[in-house]
Design a protein around this motif. Structure first.
Motif, mmCIF file in Angstrom:
data_model
loop_
_atom_site.group_PDB
_atom_site.id
_atom_site.type_symbol
_atom_site.label_atom_id
_atom_site.label_comp_id
_atom_site.label_asym_id
_atom_site.label_seq_id
_atom_site.Cartn_x
_atom_site.Cartn_y
_atom_site.Cartn_z
ATOM 1 N N HIS A 131 40.773 43.639 36.252
ATOM 2 C CA HIS A 131 41.307 44.443 37.352
ATOM 3 C C HIS A 131 41.937 45.671 36.693
ATOM 4 O O HIS A 131 42.614 45.540 35.671
ATOM 5 C CB HIS A 131 42.376 43.626 38.090
ATOM 6 C CG HIS A 131 42.968 44.297 39.269
ATOM 7 N ND1 HIS A 131 42.401 44.245 40.524
ATOM 8 C CD2 HIS A 131 44.088 45.054 39.405
ATOM 9 C CE1 HIS A 131 43.146 44.916 41.384
ATOM 10 N NE2 HIS A 131 44.175 45.418 40.724
ATOM 11 N N ASN A 174 35.852 46.757 35.033
ATOM 12 C CA ASN A 174 35.712 45.803 36.147
ATOM 13 C C ASN A 174 34.563 44.833 35.904
ATOM 14 O O ASN A 174 34.609 43.675 36.326
ATOM 15 C CB ASN A 174 35.476 46.542 37.463
ATOM 16 C CG ASN A 174 36.564 47.530 37.816
ATOM 17 O OD1 ASN A 174 36.286 48.591 38.353
ATOM 18 N ND2 ASN A 174 37.809 47.203 37.516
ATOM 19 N N THR A 200 38.532 36.212 36.228
ATOM 20 C CA THR A 200 39.452 37.333 36.044
ATOM 21 C C THR A 200 40.167 37.173 34.709
ATOM 22 O O THR A 200 40.884 36.193 34.499
ATOM 23 C CB THR A 200 40.499 37.392 37.179
ATOM 24 O OG1 THR A 200 39.832 37.490 38.435
ATOM 25 C CG2 THR A 200 41.417 38.598 36.996
ATOM 26 N N GLN A 213 48.317 39.734 40.004
ATOM 27 C CA GLN A 213 46.957 39.339 39.668
ATOM 28 C C GLN A 213 46.979 38.208 38.639
ATOM 29 O O GLN A 213 47.903 38.116 37.836
ATOM 30 C CB GLN A 213 46.181 40.525 39.089
ATOM 31 C CG GLN A 213 46.068 41.715 40.013
ATOM 32 C CD GLN A 213 45.211 41.421 41.228
ATOM 33 O OE1 GLN A 213 44.258 40.649 41.158
ATOM 34 N NE2 GLN A 213 45.535 42.060 42.349
ATOM 35 N N GLU A 229 39.212 46.361 41.626
ATOM 36 C CA GLU A 229 39.195 44.937 41.331
ATOM 37 C C GLU A 229 38.059 44.589 40.376
ATOM 38 O O GLU A 229 37.064 45.306 40.272
ATOM 39 C CB GLU A 229 39.049 44.132 42.621
ATOM 40 C CG GLU A 229 37.745 44.367 43.366
ATOM 41 C CD GLU A 229 37.689 43.589 44.664
ATOM 42 O OE1 GLU A 229 36.954 42.581 44.703
ATOM 43 O OE2 GLU A 229 38.370 44.002 45.622
ATOM 44 N N ASN A 230 38.239 43.469 39.671
ATOM 45 C CA ASN A 230 37.187 43.026 38.765
ATOM 46 C C ASN A 230 35.961 42.583 39.566
ATOM 47 O O ASN A 230 36.067 42.149 40.715
ATOM 48 C CB ASN A 230 37.684 41.876 37.899
ATOM 49 C CG ASN A 230 38.038 40.645 38.703
ATOM 50 O OD1 ASN A 230 38.965 40.670 39.504
ATOM 51 N ND2 ASN A 230 37.301 39.567 38.482
#
Length: 258
Positions: free
Chosen positions: A98, A93, A65, A138, A59-60
């Motif tokens: 992501h 990230n 995002t 996402q 995940e970032n």
């Protein structure tokens, strides 16, 4: 006698291990290695046509995002390839992405033929479609960063409108190990309008370097709106080269508004 028994047991277990290893496909062997080396929370499985493949996700690590970066290694590599893919899947990230890194299908037998290439293309297409559905869960856009022959195959799929177009397409040392198919890569690249960053290395193989000028010429001829070509010194395995590529990608994405 005890020594003979121990030796016999070692031989039996060794033979069993060799038999097990030989029964695995290259993809299965690489997957087994990554299962042991990487944390379980980064690993997930995707199912396509009744068979599964490994997908690595991270995940970032920012308050915002930007989207999802789908990473596709060369067909001879794996989802945590030490040539850029593993570095990018971790470092992006920190820039709001992501990341999803795909285990590519087993590479076709050589010499490469159009039939064997088509089989690989169909397998990669099915995996990309599954991963794209995951990416859509996402927020933000999806970009694709692909390497080697996998990049060349995806380029064909985009040119033929067989895959959903990403917001940006980054190729790392793209090539096909056949003179005519490699020439067709340049034509396909010029025929689609996906913003494309074409990165190559000083020590990439001759198939890569032989078509770089043609790619630029055809991109201009076909009025491809956003196409940039960059050459990196080195082979792509050293940390400073990988950081250079990361910054090239980040800077280019920023320049195109991503």
């Amino acid at each position: 006698m005890p020594y003979l028994l121990v030796g016999l047991l070692i031989a039996i277990f060794g033979a069993a291990a060799d038999s097990y290893a030989s029964a695995l496909t290259p993809e299965q062997a690489l997957t087994a290695d990554l299962n042991r080396q990487l944390p379980a929370y980064e690993q997930t499985e995707q199912t396509v046509n009744g068979s599964t493949f490994l997908l690595l996700q991270r995940e970032n690590m920012t308050s915002f995002t930007k989207g999802t970066a789908i990473l596709v290694p060369d067909w001879s590599q794996h989802a945590a390839s030490p040539k850029h893919i593993d570095h990018l899947r971790q470092q992006l990230n920190d820039y709001g992405w992501h990341t999803l890194a795909i285990m590519p299908p087993s590479y076709p037998e050589h010499p490469l033929t159009e039939d064997s290439l088509q089989q690989y293309q169909l397998s990669l297409k099915a995996r990309m479609e599954a991963v794209q559905r995951t990416a859509e869960q996402q927020p933000g856009v999806s970009i694709v960063i692909a390497q080697g022959s996998s990049a060349a195959v995806l380029n064909r799929l985009y040119a033929d409108k067989q895959l959903q177009e990403p917001a940006a397409f980054i190729m790392l040392g793209a090539y096909l190990p056949d003179q005519e198919l490699n020439r067709q890569l340049a034509k396909a690249l010029a025929s689609h309008q996906i913003p494309t960053l074409d990165i190559n290395h000083q020590y990439d193989n001759g198939y890569v370097s032989s078509q770089l000028k043609l790619r630029q010429q055809l991109a201009k001829k076909q009025l491809k709106a956003i196409y940039r070509q960059r050459q990196i010194v080195g082979s792509g395995y050293h940390y400073d080269e990988q950081e250079w590529v990361l910054q090239e990608i980040y800077g280019w994405l920023t320049s195109v508004g991503l």
